[in-house]
Design an enzyme around this catalytic site. Structure first.
Site, short mmCIF file in Angstrom:
data_model
loop_
_atom_site.label_atom_id
_atom_site.label_comp_id
_atom_site.label_asym_id
_atom_site.label_seq_id
_atom_site.Cartn_x
_atom_site.Cartn_y
_atom_site.Cartn_z
N GLY A 94 -0.33 3.67 -1.81
CA GLY A 94 0.61 2.59 -2.12
C GLY A 94 -0.13 1.37 -2.61
O GLY A 94 -1.30 1.44 -2.97
N ASN A 95 0.57 0.26 -2.63
CA ASN A 95 -0.09 -1.00 -2.98
C ASN A 95 0.51 -2.12 -2.13
O ASN A 95 1.47 -1.90 -1.38
CB ASN A 95 0.01 -1.28 -4.47
N ARG A 96 -0.04 -3.30 -2.25
CA ARG A 96 0.31 -4.37 -1.32
C ARG A 96 1.50 -5.21 -1.76
O ARG A 96 1.79 -6.22 -1.15
CB ARG A 96 -0.92 -5.26 -1.10
N SER A 97 2.21 -4.79 -2.75
CA SER A 97 3.33 -5.61 -3.21
C SER A 97 4.46 -5.59 -2.18
O SER A 97 4.89 -4.53 -1.72
CB SER A 97 3.85 -5.08 -4.54
#
Ligand SMILES: Cc1cc2nc3c(=O)[nH]c(=O)nc-3n(C[C@H](O)[C@H](O)[C@H](O)COP(=O)(O)O)c2cc1C
Length: 418
Positions: free
Chosen positions: A227-230
């Site tokens: 995933g990513n941190r958004s």
């Protein structure tokens, strides 16, 4: 001159309402006509349309080709919620003829047609001209309904005595003459308090804005993902700001835990592929696309069907394949008039130059870029500092709350649409 809304229901006297529409139009008023389904058994809409120069409306679900405008008004750029627009703008509403049936509906507060809905909601003076057989007029229910309307401030133009439509019959039931009805309208207009000036329409009223927010997750196995941190904060700030400017907002939310206010349509997605599908199907109907989601550039090739076990694995190597470039794909499909804005998180260096390259490759109108090498802004932060890169020129939006940044972005969207 005034905006006059004429409601016509089903009775023989409907032919007289054609003359009423003609007289009111000739007097310089902007006239719109609403008919019940039964009124059209007596008179044709084409006659009213020819006389008033405006479409006749029937059902509350029918779109108004004139977008709520009266003859003489400029046609609004966007369609309003049409079942209320004509009533809101009317200076006077008259129901002529009012059949026994429609009279009962008006007294009871029915909203099953444009006529009844407009009568219920308008703030303008209301005039009702009943027309019916004498026995129907004298009936207890009709008298009670008339009294109810009168108590509510509705002007009732009592039917006159004389020859009725049924051959050889006389009695009280004849609708008042069109000249008398118009005189009553003029009197109501003259004594009505001046209307407050209509509020300025919101700048994005009726504009359909599609926003993506959050970060996608690409499955490794049923429980793990890349995933990513958004967090989705920027996209949600945009959705709230666009809705406050009158836009119809659809938010495609990828793994966003934050709530959105009511009135914003929210579509949940998890992966880049799901986001691409959701955005692809909503794209055609949008006027503005704001791609604020952080969409994965890579995903594991073939997610494992079962949870991968550490024991005896000897480690795990992942092979990643490219995901589809959603924005570039939509850029190819864009139709004239659509505004497409991308978002890019770039890490240091000439991040503005790299963003400009993306803008050109993806065929979009603007790209909002932030430098994620600065930990105080961007992902998971309440604040952001962005540069809005457009085909001609760029604008630095200095570090501020994401709500403030959202307003700056929407100002540019409005400018790009004009
Ligand atoms: C030939 C004919 C004439 C009619 N004239 C009247 C009339 O003058 N007044 C009335 O209230 N109803 C009259 N009606 C009955 C209405 O058309 C009927 O009640 C209808 O349901 C009214 O629908 P609306 O109020 O939705 O327009 C008449 C019916 C027919 C068949």
């Amino acid at each position: 001159m005034a905006r006059i809304l004429i409601g016509v229901s089903g009775g023989i006297a409907a032919y007289k309402s054609i003359e009423l529409a003609r007289l009111a139009t000739q007097a310089g008023h902007g006239v719109r006509v609403l008919v019940t389904a039964n009124a059209e058994r007596f008179v044709g809409a084409a006659t009213f349309e020819g006389i008033t120069g405006a479409p006749v409306l029937r059902g509350e679900f029918d779109p108004d080709p004139a977008r709520g405008a009266y003859p003489g008004d400029p046609t609004p750029e966007h369609a309003p919620i049409s079942h209320l627009a004509l009533a809101e703008r009317a200076d006077a509403m008259v129901v002529a003829p009012a059949s026994v049936n429609t009279l009962a509906k008006l007294a009871a507060g029915f909203c099953d047609s444009m006529l009844t809905t407009s009568f219920l909601t308008t703030r303008a003076p209301r005039i009702v001209a009943p027309a019916m057989n004498g026995r129907m007029w004298e009936a207890d229910a009709t008298q009670a309904n008339t009294a109810t309307l009168r108590e509510r401030g509705v002007t009732i133009l009592e039917p006159a005595e004389g020859a009725l439509a049924s051959r050889g019959e006389r009695g009280r039931g004849r609708m008042q003459e069109p000249t008398e009805i118009l005189a009553a309208i003029e009197a109501a207009l003259a004594s009505a308090p001046p209307r407050e000036p209509a509020p300025e329409p919101l700048p994005l009223a009726g504009v359909r804005v599609l926003i993506t927010a959050g970060g996608t997750r690409e499955a490794i196995d049923p429980v793990r993902f890349i995933g990513n941190r958004s967090s989705g904060r920027m996209g949600i700030a945009l959705a709230i700001a666009a809705a406050a400017r009158g836009a119809e907002v659809t938010l495609i939310a990828a793994n966003v835990t934050l709530p959105v206010p009511p009135g914003i349509e929210r579509v949940e997605v998890t992966s880049a592929a799901e986001l691409a599908t959701a955005a692809g199907s909503a794209f055609e109907n949008c006027d503005v696309l704001l791609m604020a989601a952080a969409v994965a550039d890579f995903r594991p090739t073939g997610a494992a069907g079962d949870k991968l076990a550490r024991e005896g694995s000897g480690g795990l190597e992942l092979h990643l394949e490219e995901t589809e470039d959603v924005l570039a794909g939509l850029g190819v499909r864009r139709r004239p008039g659509q505004v497409l804005v991308g978002f890019a998180a770039e890490h240091g260096g000439d991040f503005v130059g790299r963003a400009r390259g993306k803008l050109e490759r993806k065929g979009i109108d603007a790209i909002v870029v932030n430098d994620v090498s600065d930990a105080a802004i961007g992902f998971e932060s309440e604040e952001n500092e962005v540069t809005i890169v457009e085909r001609e020129g760029e604008l630095l939006v200095p570090r501020a709350d994401k709500a403030v940044v959202a307003e700056a972005i929407l100002d540019r969207v409005e400018a790009l649409r004009s």
